[in-house]
Design a protein around this motif. Structure first.
Motif, PDB file in Angstrom:
ATOM      1  N   LYS A  97       4.292  17.030   3.185  1.00 35.21           N
ATOM      2  CA  LYS A  97       5.397  16.106   2.887  1.00 35.21           C
ATOM      3  C   LYS A  97       4.989  14.675   3.232  1.00 35.21           C
ATOM      4  O   LYS A  97       5.246  13.744   2.463  1.00 35.21           O
ATOM      5  N   VAL A  98       4.364  14.491   4.383  1.00 35.20           N
ATOM      6  CA  VAL A  98       3.893  13.164   4.779  1.00 35.20           C
ATOM      7  C   VAL A  98       2.866  12.650   3.776  1.00 35.20           C
ATOM      8  O   VAL A  98       2.888  11.479   3.384  1.00 35.20           O
ATOM      9  N   PHE A  99       1.969  13.527   3.321  1.00 35.38           N
ATOM     10  CA  PHE A  99       0.977  13.135   2.321  1.00 35.38           C
ATOM     11  C   PHE A  99       1.674  12.641   1.052  1.00 35.38           C
ATOM     12  O   PHE A  99       1.345  11.578   0.521  1.00 35.38           O
ATOM     13  N   ILE A 100       2.655  13.410   0.572  1.00 38.80           N
ATOM     14  CA  ILE A 100       3.370  13.038  -0.650  1.00 38.80           C
ATOM     15  C   ILE A 100       4.084  11.698  -0.476  1.00 38.80           C
ATOM     16  O   ILE A 100       4.008  10.821  -1.330  1.00 38.80           O
ATOM     17  N   GLU A 101       4.766  11.534   0.650  1.00 39.27           N
ATOM     18  CA  GLU A 101       5.565  10.323   0.863  1.00 39.27           C
ATOM     19  C   GLU A 101       4.728   9.091   1.207  1.00 39.27           C
ATOM     20  O   GLU A 101       5.095   7.978   0.832  1.00 39.27           O
ATOM     21  N   SER A 102       3.621   9.280   1.920  1.00 37.42           N
ATOM     22  CA  SER A 102       2.855   8.132   2.404  1.00 37.42           C
ATOM     23  C   SER A 102       1.633   7.802   1.568  1.00 37.42           C
ATOM     24  O   SER A 102       1.299   6.629   1.391  1.00 37.42           O
ATOM     25  N   THR A 103       0.949   8.801   1.085  1.00 37.32           N
ATOM     26  CA  THR A 103      -0.318   8.570   0.392  1.00 37.32           C
ATOM     27  C   THR A 103      -0.150   8.381  -1.109  1.00 37.32           C
ATOM     28  O   THR A 103      -0.794   7.504  -1.691  1.00 37.32           O
ATOM     29  N   LEU A 104       0.690   9.163  -1.733  1.00 34.90           N
ATOM     30  CA  LEU A 104       0.808   9.064  -3.189  1.00 34.90           C
ATOM     31  C   LEU A 104       1.263   7.685  -3.676  1.00 34.90           C
ATOM     32  O   LEU A 104       0.754   7.214  -4.696  1.00 34.90           O
ATOM     33  N   PRO A 105       2.164   6.985  -2.980  1.00 38.32           N
ATOM     34  CA  PRO A 105       2.476   5.622  -3.433  1.00 38.32           C
ATOM     35  C   PRO A 105       1.262   4.688  -3.405  1.00 38.32           C
ATOM     36  O   PRO A 105       1.111   3.823  -4.273  1.00 38.32           O
ATOM     37  N   VAL A 106       0.383   4.869  -2.438  1.00 35.48           N
ATOM     38  CA  VAL A 106      -0.841   4.061  -2.358  1.00 35.48           C
ATOM     39  C   VAL A 106      -1.745   4.391  -3.540  1.00 35.48           C
ATOM     40  O   VAL A 106      -2.303   3.500  -4.190  1.00 35.48           O
ATOM     41  N   VAL A 107      -1.873   5.673  -3.846  1.00 37.76           N
ATOM     42  CA  VAL A 107      -2.694   6.095  -4.989  1.00 37.76           C
ATOM     43  C   VAL A 107      -2.136   5.496  -6.276  1.00 37.76           C
ATOM     44  O   VAL A 107      -2.882   4.953  -7.093  1.00 37.76           O
ATOM     45  N   THR A 108      -0.835   5.565  -6.451  1.00 39.78           N
ATOM     46  CA  THR A 108      -0.195   5.005  -7.650  1.00 39.78           C
ATOM     47  C   THR A 108      -0.468   3.509  -7.770  1.00 39.78           C
ATOM     48  O   THR A 108      -0.800   3.012  -8.849  1.00 39.78           O
ATOM     49  N   TYR A 109      -0.348   2.784  -6.657  1.00 45.11           N
ATOM     50  CA  TYR A 109      -0.602   1.345  -6.645  1.00 45.11           C
ATOM     51  C   TYR A 109      -2.005   1.036  -7.169  1.00 45.11           C
ATOM     52  O   TYR A 109      -2.185   0.196  -8.056  1.00 45.11           O
ATOM     53  N   TYR A 110      -3.008   1.709  -6.621  1.00 45.96           N
ATOM     54  CA  TYR A 110      -4.392   1.435  -7.025  1.00 45.96           C
ATOM     55  C   TYR A 110      -4.720   2.036  -8.390  1.00 45.96           C
ATOM     56  O   TYR A 110      -5.547   1.496  -9.124  1.00 45.96           O
ATOM     57  N   GLU A 111      -4.063   3.110  -8.747  1.00 44.07           N
ATOM     58  CA  GLU A 111      -4.275   3.705 -10.069  1.00 44.07           C
ATOM     59  C   GLU A 111      -3.836   2.726 -11.163  1.00 44.07           C
ATOM     60  O   GLU A 111      -4.514   2.576 -12.185  1.00 44.07           O
ATOM     61  N   GLN A 112      -2.733   2.034 -10.933  1.00 44.09           N
ATOM     62  CA  GLN A 112      -2.239   1.041 -11.890  1.00 44.09           C
ATOM     63  C   GLN A 112      -3.208  -0.128 -12.046  1.00 44.09           C
ATOM     64  O   GLN A 112      -3.144  -0.859 -13.016  1.00 44.09           O
ATOM     65  N   ARG A 113      -4.109  -0.311 -11.102  1.00 42.96           N
ATOM     66  CA  ARG A 113      -5.100  -1.384 -11.143  1.00 42.96           C
ATOM     67  C   ARG A 113      -6.477  -0.882 -11.572  1.00 42.96           C
ATOM     68  O   ARG A 113      -7.459  -1.589 -11.456  1.00 42.96           O
ATOM     69  N   GLY A 114      -6.534   0.372 -12.024  1.00 38.15           N
ATOM     70  CA  GLY A 114      -7.788   0.932 -12.512  1.00 38.15           C
ATOM     71  C   GLY A 114      -8.801   1.237 -11.432  1.00 38.15           C
ATOM     72  O   GLY A 114     -10.004   1.285 -11.701  1.00 38.15           O
ATOM     73  N   LYS A 115      -8.349   1.462 -10.208  1.00 38.84           N
ATOM     74  CA  LYS A 115      -9.262   1.652  -9.076  1.00 38.84           C
ATOM     75  C   LYS A 115      -9.328   3.094  -8.591  1.00 38.84           C
ATOM     76  O   LYS A 115      -9.938   3.356  -7.564  1.00 38.84           O
ATOM     77  N   VAL A 116      -8.692   4.026  -9.281  1.00 40.40           N
ATOM     78  CA  VAL A 116      -8.629   5.410  -8.814  1.00 40.40           C
ATOM     79  C   VAL A 116      -9.447   6.311  -9.728  1.00 40.40           C
ATOM     80  O   VAL A 116      -9.397   6.198 -10.946  1.00 40.40           O
ATOM     81  N   ARG A 117     -10.220   7.167  -9.102  1.00 36.04           N
ATOM     82  CA  ARG A 117     -10.943   8.222  -9.824  1.00 36.04           C
ATOM     83  C   ARG A 117     -10.464   9.544  -9.243  1.00 36.04           C
ATOM     84  O   ARG A 117     -10.481   9.724  -8.025  1.00 36.04           O
ATOM     85  N   LYS A 118     -10.031  10.427 -10.101  1.00 39.93           N
ATOM     86  CA  LYS A 118      -9.486  11.705  -9.625  1.00 39.93           C
ATOM     87  C   LYS A 118     -10.469  12.832  -9.881  1.00 39.93           C
ATOM     88  O   LYS A 118     -11.188  12.840 -10.876  1.00 39.93           O
ATOM     89  N   VAL A 119     -10.478  13.778  -8.949  1.00 37.13           N
ATOM     90  CA  VAL A 119     -11.339  14.945  -9.035  1.00 37.13           C
ATOM     91  C   VAL A 119     -10.476  16.179  -8.804  1.00 37.13           C
ATOM     92  O   VAL A 119      -9.652  16.195  -7.880  1.00 37.13           O
ATOM     93  N   ASN A 120     -10.679  17.196  -9.609  1.00 37.99           N
ATOM     94  CA  ASN A 120      -9.951  18.446  -9.441  1.00 37.99           C
ATOM     95  C   ASN A 120     -10.544  19.209  -8.262  1.00 37.99           C
ATOM     96  O   ASN A 120     -11.665  19.702  -8.325  1.00 37.99           O
ATOM     97  N   ALA A 121      -9.784  19.296  -7.178  1.00 37.15           N
ATOM     98  CA  ALA A 121     -10.272  19.938  -5.948  1.00 37.15           C
ATOM     99  C   ALA A 121      -9.979  21.427  -5.908  1.00 37.15           C
ATOM    100  O   ALA A 121     -10.171  22.062  -4.878  1.00 37.15           O
ATOM    101  N   ALA A 122      -9.528  22.000  -7.019  1.00 32.06           N
ATOM    102  CA  ALA A 122      -9.223  23.430  -7.052  1.00 32.06           C
ATOM    103  C   ALA A 122     -10.439  24.260  -7.481  1.00 32.06           C
ATOM    104  O   ALA A 122     -10.342  25.467  -7.629  1.00 32.06           O
ATOM    105  N   LYS A 123     -11.560  23.601  -7.665  1.00 33.58           N
ATOM    106  CA  LYS A 123     -12.782  24.293  -8.075  1.00 33.58           C
ATOM    107  C   LYS A 123     -13.634  24.586  -6.839  1.00 33.58           C
ATOM    108  O   LYS A 123     -13.360  24.075  -5.756  1.00 33.58           O
TER     109      LYS A 123
END
Length: 132
Positions: free
Chosen positions: A87-113
């Motif tokens: 819950k803390v991850f969702i509330e605290s980290t995801l907004p930061v990811v969204t902020y930088y994603e909107q600026r083209g600074k995020v690269r995502k990797v599928n960690a389920a492999k």
């Protein structure tokens, strides 16, 4: 010292700072160790740094005691604690990811492999950094 040097480093030497983010148990530590080994980055884990600070006897060890008294310490991981950490991850980290994603600074990797496949994806991303 060269007048174009910044903090002792040549000004043409760009420092890369990378944040590896993911939910609890997503393999961040495993992949960061591989990034350090393969690409020579220095790894700073917020959790490891906090635990080292607590062991040093500093005043910030109040924080560890408080967390442990609330049954949220890593040593007491249980279903409830994991849910709270997520819950803390969702509330605290995801907004930061969204902020930088909107600026083209995020690269995502599928960690389920499997870890080896995940690192292949990571190597492709980090290799592109070296070409810039």
């Amino acid at each position: 010292m060269d007048s174009k040097a910044i903090n002792g480093l040549p000004s043409d030497k760009r420092i890369k700072i990378v944040f590896v983010l993911g939910g609890p148990g997503s393999g961040k530590g495993t992949q960061c160790a591989k990034i350090v080994e393969h690409f020579g980055f220095t790894h700073y884990s917020a959790g490891d740094l906090l635990r080292a600070e607590c062991k040093s006897g500093s005043k910030y060890g109040e924080l560890e005691k408080r967390l442990l008294s609330r049954n949220q310490g890593r040593e007491d991981d249980n279903v409830e604690t994991i849910k709270k950490r997520f819950k803390v991850f969702i509330e605290s980290t995801l907004p930061v990811v969204t902020y930088y994603e909107q600026r083209g600074k995020v690269r995502k990797v599928n960690a389920a492999k499997p870890p080896e496949e995940i690192f292949k994806d990571i190597k492709a991303i980090f290799s592109s950094f070296q070409q810039v």
